[in-house]
Design an enzyme around this catalytic site. Structure first.
Site, PDB file in Angstrom:
ATOM      1  N   SER A   1      92.064  25.287 -46.285  1.00 58.54           N
ATOM      2  CA  SER A   1      92.769  25.567 -47.546  1.00 58.54           C
ATOM      3  C   SER A   1      92.276  26.837 -48.245  1.00 58.54           C
ATOM      4  O   SER A   1      91.072  27.118 -48.295  1.00 58.54           O
ATOM      5  CB  SER A   1      92.587  24.384 -48.497  1.00 58.54           C
ATOM      6  OG  SER A   1      93.079  24.730 -49.776  1.00 58.54           O
TER       7      SER A   1
ATOM      8  N   SER B   1      92.843  27.179 -51.491  1.00 54.29           N
ATOM      9  CA  SER B   1      92.723  26.832 -52.918  1.00 54.29           C
ATOM     10  C   SER B   1      91.302  26.983 -53.477  1.00 54.29           C
ATOM     11  O   SER B   1      91.148  27.480 -54.598  1.00 54.29           O
ATOM     12  CB  SER B   1      93.223  25.404 -53.158  1.00 54.29           C
ATOM     13  OG  SER B   1      94.614  25.360 -52.957  1.00 54.29           O
TER      14      SER B   1
ATOM     15  N   LYS C   1      99.417  12.580 -51.381  1.00 53.39           N
ATOM     16  CA  LYS C   1     100.207  12.901 -52.585  1.00 53.39           C
ATOM     17  C   LYS C   1     101.020  11.719 -53.128  1.00 53.39           C
ATOM     18  O   LYS C   1     101.255  11.634 -54.328  1.00 53.39           O
ATOM     19  CB  LYS C   1     101.155  14.069 -52.290  1.00 53.39           C
ATOM     20  CG  LYS C   1     100.495  15.430 -52.300  1.00 53.39           C
ATOM     21  CD  LYS C   1     101.505  16.500 -51.913  1.00 53.39           C
ATOM     22  CE  LYS C   1     101.212  17.806 -52.597  1.00 53.39           C
ATOM     23  NZ  LYS C   1     102.194  18.848 -52.270  1.00 53.39           N
TER      24      LYS C   1
ATOM     25  N   ASN D   1     100.203  16.297 -57.180  1.00 53.24           N
ATOM     26  CA  ASN D   1      99.291  17.253 -56.532  1.00 53.24           C
ATOM     27  C   ASN D   1      98.140  17.659 -57.451  1.00 53.24           C
ATOM     28  O   ASN D   1      97.258  18.399 -57.030  1.00 53.24           O
ATOM     29  CB  ASN D   1     100.046  18.491 -56.028  1.00 53.24           C
ATOM     30  CG  ASN D   1     100.320  19.499 -57.129  1.00 53.24           C
ATOM     31  OD1 ASN D   1     100.453  19.140 -58.295  1.00 53.24           O
ATOM     32  ND2 ASN D   1     100.409  20.770 -56.764  1.00 53.24           N
TER      33      ASN D   1
ATOM     34  N   GLY E   1     112.104  17.077 -48.337  1.00 52.16           N
ATOM     35  CA  GLY E   1     110.726  16.626 -48.198  1.00 52.16           C
ATOM     36  C   GLY E   1     109.951  16.886 -49.480  1.00 52.16           C
ATOM     37  O   GLY E   1     110.541  17.010 -50.565  1.00 52.16           O
TER      38      GLY E   1
ATOM     39  N   ASN F   1     120.595  18.480 -46.059  1.00 48.10           N
ATOM     40  CA  ASN F   1     119.523  18.022 -45.173  1.00 48.10           C
ATOM     41  C   ASN F   1     120.119  17.549 -43.864  1.00 48.10           C
ATOM     42  O   ASN F   1     121.290  17.157 -43.828  1.00 48.10           O
ATOM     43  CB  ASN F   1     118.716  16.874 -45.804  1.00 48.10           C
ATOM     44  CG  ASN F   1     117.264  16.872 -45.353  1.00 48.10           C
ATOM     45  OD1 ASN F   1     116.459  17.645 -45.866  1.00 48.10           O
ATOM     46  ND2 ASN F   1     116.912  16.045 -44.386  1.00 48.10           N
TER      47      ASN F   1
ATOM     48  N   VAL G   1     110.325  28.778 -49.054  1.00 44.07           N
ATOM     49  CA  VAL G   1     109.026  28.248 -49.476  1.00 44.07           C
ATOM     50  C   VAL G   1     107.929  28.633 -48.490  1.00 44.07           C
ATOM     51  O   VAL G   1     106.743  28.523 -48.796  1.00 44.07           O
ATOM     52  CB  VAL G   1     109.058  26.703 -49.637  1.00 44.07           C
ATOM     53  CG1 VAL G   1     109.999  26.295 -50.756  1.00 44.07           C
ATOM     54  CG2 VAL G   1     109.405  26.013 -48.337  1.00 44.07           C
TER      55      VAL G   1
ATOM     56  N   TYR H   1     105.376  30.910 -46.535  1.00 44.15           N
ATOM     57  CA  TYR H   1     104.674  32.165 -46.835  1.00 44.15           C
ATOM     58  C   TYR H   1     103.993  32.749 -45.598  1.00 44.15           C
ATOM     59  O   TYR H   1     103.490  33.868 -45.631  1.00 44.15           O
ATOM     60  CB  TYR H   1     103.666  31.989 -47.979  1.00 44.15           C
ATOM     61  CG  TYR H   1     102.746  30.809 -47.814  1.00 44.15           C
ATOM     62  CD1 TYR H   1     101.576  30.914 -47.075  1.00 44.15           C
ATOM     63  CD2 TYR H   1     103.056  29.584 -48.393  1.00 44.15           C
ATOM     64  CE1 TYR H   1     100.741  29.822 -46.919  1.00 44.15           C
ATOM     65  CE2 TYR H   1     102.234  28.485 -48.246  1.00 44.15           C
ATOM     66  CZ  TYR H   1     101.070  28.614 -47.499  1.00 44.15           C
ATOM     67  OH  TYR H   1     100.249  27.526 -47.337  1.00 44.15           O
TER      68      TYR H   1
ATOM     69  N   GLY I   1     107.325  32.241 -50.049  1.00 40.21           N
ATOM     70  CA  GLY I   1     106.640  31.118 -50.694  1.00 40.21           C
ATOM     71  C   GLY I   1     105.288  31.445 -51.317  1.00 40.21           C
ATOM     72  O   GLY I   1     104.641  30.551 -51.888  1.00 40.21           O
TER      73      GLY I   1
HETATM   74  P1  NAD Z   1     108.136  17.700 -45.342  1.00 41.69           P
HETATM   75  O1  NAD Z   1     107.695  17.275 -43.979  1.00 41.69           O
HETATM   76  O2  NAD Z   1     107.873  16.825 -46.511  1.00 41.69           O
HETATM   77  O3  NAD Z   1     109.742  17.996 -45.310  1.00 41.69           O
HETATM   78  C1  NAD Z   1     110.317  18.663 -44.231  1.00 41.69           C
HETATM   79  C2  NAD Z   1     111.784  18.944 -44.522  1.00 41.69           C
HETATM   80  O4  NAD Z   1     112.279  19.781 -43.461  1.00 41.69           O
HETATM   81  C3  NAD Z   1     112.697  17.721 -44.533  1.00 41.69           C
HETATM   82  O5  NAD Z   1     113.706  17.891 -45.492  1.00 41.69           O
HETATM   83  C4  NAD Z   1     113.290  17.732 -43.119  1.00 41.69           C
HETATM   84  O6  NAD Z   1     114.529  17.061 -43.048  1.00 41.69           O
HETATM   85  C5  NAD Z   1     113.462  19.208 -42.911  1.00 41.69           C
HETATM   86  N1  NAD Z   1     113.542  19.593 -41.495  1.00 41.69           N
HETATM   87  C6  NAD Z   1     112.643  19.333 -40.514  1.00 41.69           C
HETATM   88  N2  NAD Z   1     113.076  19.857 -39.342  1.00 41.69           N
HETATM   89  C7  NAD Z   1     114.279  20.453 -39.591  1.00 41.69           C
HETATM   90  C8  NAD Z   1     115.220  21.166 -38.806  1.00 41.69           C
HETATM   91  N3  NAD Z   1     115.012  21.366 -37.512  1.00 41.69           N
HETATM   92  N4  NAD Z   1     116.324  21.644 -39.416  1.00 41.69           N
HETATM   93  C9  NAD Z   1     116.547  21.450 -40.737  1.00 41.69           C
HETATM   94  N5  NAD Z   1     115.691  20.781 -41.549  1.00 41.69           N
HETATM   95  C10 NAD Z   1     114.573  20.291 -40.978  1.00 41.69           C
HETATM   96  O7  NAD Z   1     107.507  19.130 -45.545  1.00 41.69           O
HETATM   97  P2  NAD Z   1     107.121  19.860 -46.927  1.00 41.69           P
HETATM   98  O8  NAD Z   1     105.763  19.464 -47.321  1.00 41.69           O
HETATM   99  O9  NAD Z   1     108.224  19.699 -47.879  1.00 41.69           O
HETATM  100  O10 NAD Z   1     107.027  21.366 -46.411  1.00 41.69           O
HETATM  101  C11 NAD Z   1     108.196  22.092 -46.066  1.00 41.69           C
HETATM  102  C12 NAD Z   1     107.842  23.569 -45.996  1.00 41.69           C
HETATM  103  O11 NAD Z   1     107.420  23.993 -47.284  1.00 41.69           O
HETATM  104  C13 NAD Z   1     106.706  23.902 -45.049  1.00 41.69           C
HETATM  105  O12 NAD Z   1     107.041  25.093 -44.375  1.00 41.69           O
HETATM  106  C14 NAD Z   1     105.526  24.147 -45.970  1.00 41.69           C
HETATM  107  O13 NAD Z   1     104.610  25.076 -45.435  1.00 41.69           O
HETATM  108  C15 NAD Z   1     106.216  24.728 -47.173  1.00 41.69           C
HETATM  109  N6  NAD Z   1     105.495  24.527 -48.449  1.00 41.69           N
HETATM  110  C16 NAD Z   1     105.238  25.630 -49.193  1.00 41.69           C
HETATM  111  C17 NAD Z   1     104.599  25.492 -50.421  1.00 41.69           C
HETATM  112  C18 NAD Z   1     104.315  26.717 -51.239  1.00 41.69           C
HETATM  113  O14 NAD Z   1     103.539  26.621 -52.206  1.00 41.69           O
HETATM  114  N7  NAD Z   1     104.904  27.858 -50.942  1.00 41.69           N
HETATM  115  C19 NAD Z   1     104.224  24.219 -50.873  1.00 41.69           C
HETATM  116  C20 NAD Z   1     104.512  23.104 -50.094  1.00 41.69           C
HETATM  117  C21 NAD Z   1     105.143  23.280 -48.853  1.00 41.69           C
END
Ligand code: NAD
Length: 288
Positions: A22, A24, A73, A94, A135, A157, A234, A236, A257
């Site tokens: 991390s 953070s 979480k 979080n 997600g 979705n 989202v 990065y 992101g």
């Molecule tokens: P999660 O596992 O909770 O959710 C995943 C989502 O992706 C679901 O809606 C799922 O249906 C969808 N998905 C999975 N495979 C797919 C596909 N082939 N086609 C279409 N949709 C698909 O994950 P999360 O924690 O919500 O993370 C999602 C992304 O967000 C990750 O890339 C993570 O790195 C990024 N993220 C960024 C930040 C930030 O601060 N920038 C914070 C949290 C998460």
């Protein structure tokens, strides 16, 4: 004698597993040092089996609070005294803030995303956005966008294990806020194109575009974009996903992101310390 840590230094934790990767701890400790605040932020390997004891420890040791990441979480909600409205709607936390033994759970991911938009000069309040994902990241964004006054959200979705969560989230937001949210199947690309054409902002809140799906996007071609559509991701890492590349080529303004990551940390920082994170300094340090 080293003076950075003394008997007065207050502790903030990060409870997650795995967590050693991390960024953070470096981010928050840099901000504390820059402002001369007497706090230390440390990562602890805590999973679902040890989470309840960790939260009890936080309370017993009068820690200022903690960040919570996966896989904790959702489960952490049951060990806290109060939840912010956003955390309650998301069913996830979080950030924990400890005020004289009363533990409140917040979710700052959505705030982080909304602040990052503002920081880029992107105004979506009172307007319509389209988002793919249901997600953790997507839910936090949808809830905060609705609470902040986005008028309408079209959520797409795939019909995977997140579909039920998508349905529940859409129903909750429609019941508890003034925002009008509609859920669509991502398989219906004609509908996606129509909703994007009607929105001022489109965002990817799935992992499509990062490893193991790096270089991929579900957007078939450039006809889905128009120059005045704001396109955000989202993700990065990579800093520019295939989606953002295509959108840029089509003349759209884009955002990755990194801002969401920085501003979710800044929102937590403010909840613990009552001070604003030194954003300009952090951007310089993070190279963004
Ligand atoms: P999660 O596992 O909770 O959710 C995943 C989502 O992706 C679901 O809606 C799922 O249906 C969808 N998905 C999975 N495979 C797919 C596909 N082939 N086609 C279409 N949709 C698909 O994950 P999360 O924690 O919500 O993370 C999602 C992304 O967000 C990750 O890339 C993570 O790195 C990024 N993220 C960024 C930040 C930030 O601060 N920038 C914070 C949290 C998460």
């Amino acid at each position: 004698m080293a003076e950075r840590i003394t008997g007065h230094t207050e502790l903030i934790g990060l409870f997650a597993y795995p967590i050693r990767h991390s960024g953070s701890p470096a981010m928050h400790n840099e901000a504390f040092a820059h402002l001369g605040l007497d706090y230390a932020y440390l990562a602890f390997e805590v999973d679902n089996d040890t989470l309840e004891d960790a939260v009890k420890g936080l309370r017993a040791m009068k820690m200022v609070g903690a960040n919570i990441s996966m896989p904790n979480k959702i489960q952490v909600c049951s060990y806290l005294d109060r939840l912010s409205l956003a955390a309650e709607l998301c069913g996830a936390v979080n950030t924990i803030v400890n005020e004289d033994g009363v533990l409140t759970g917040h979710i700052t991911d959505g705030t982080g995303y909304m602040r990052a938009l503002e920081d880029n000069g992107f105004d979506v309040i009172g307007k319509k956005m389209t988002i793919v994902g249901s997600g953790g990241a997507a839910s936090a964004i949808q809830v905060q966008a609705a609470l902040d006054g986005v008028a309408e959200i079209s959520v797409f979705n795939i019909r995977d294990k997140f579909w039920g969560n998508a349905e529940a989230m859409v129903q909750k937001i429609n019941e508890k806020t003034d925002c009008r949210v509609t859920l669509y199947d991502l398989a219906d690309l004609d509908q996606l194109k129509a909703e994007m054409a009607d929105s001022c902002l489109f965002t990817n809140a799935t992992g499509v575009g990062m490893k193991p799906m790096e270089g991929q996007t579900y957007i078939p071609d450039a006809s889905f974009f128009r120059p005045d559509l704001i396109v955000t991701d989202v993700i990065y890492s990579p800093a520019e996903t295939r989606l953002l590349q295509m959108a840029k080529e089509a003349g759209c303004r884009t955002m990755n992101g990194m801002g969401m990551l920085l501003f979710q940390g800044a929102a937590a920082f403010e909840l613990w310390t009552g001070k604003e994170m030194p954003i300009a300094h952090m951007k310089e340090v993070l190279g963004i």
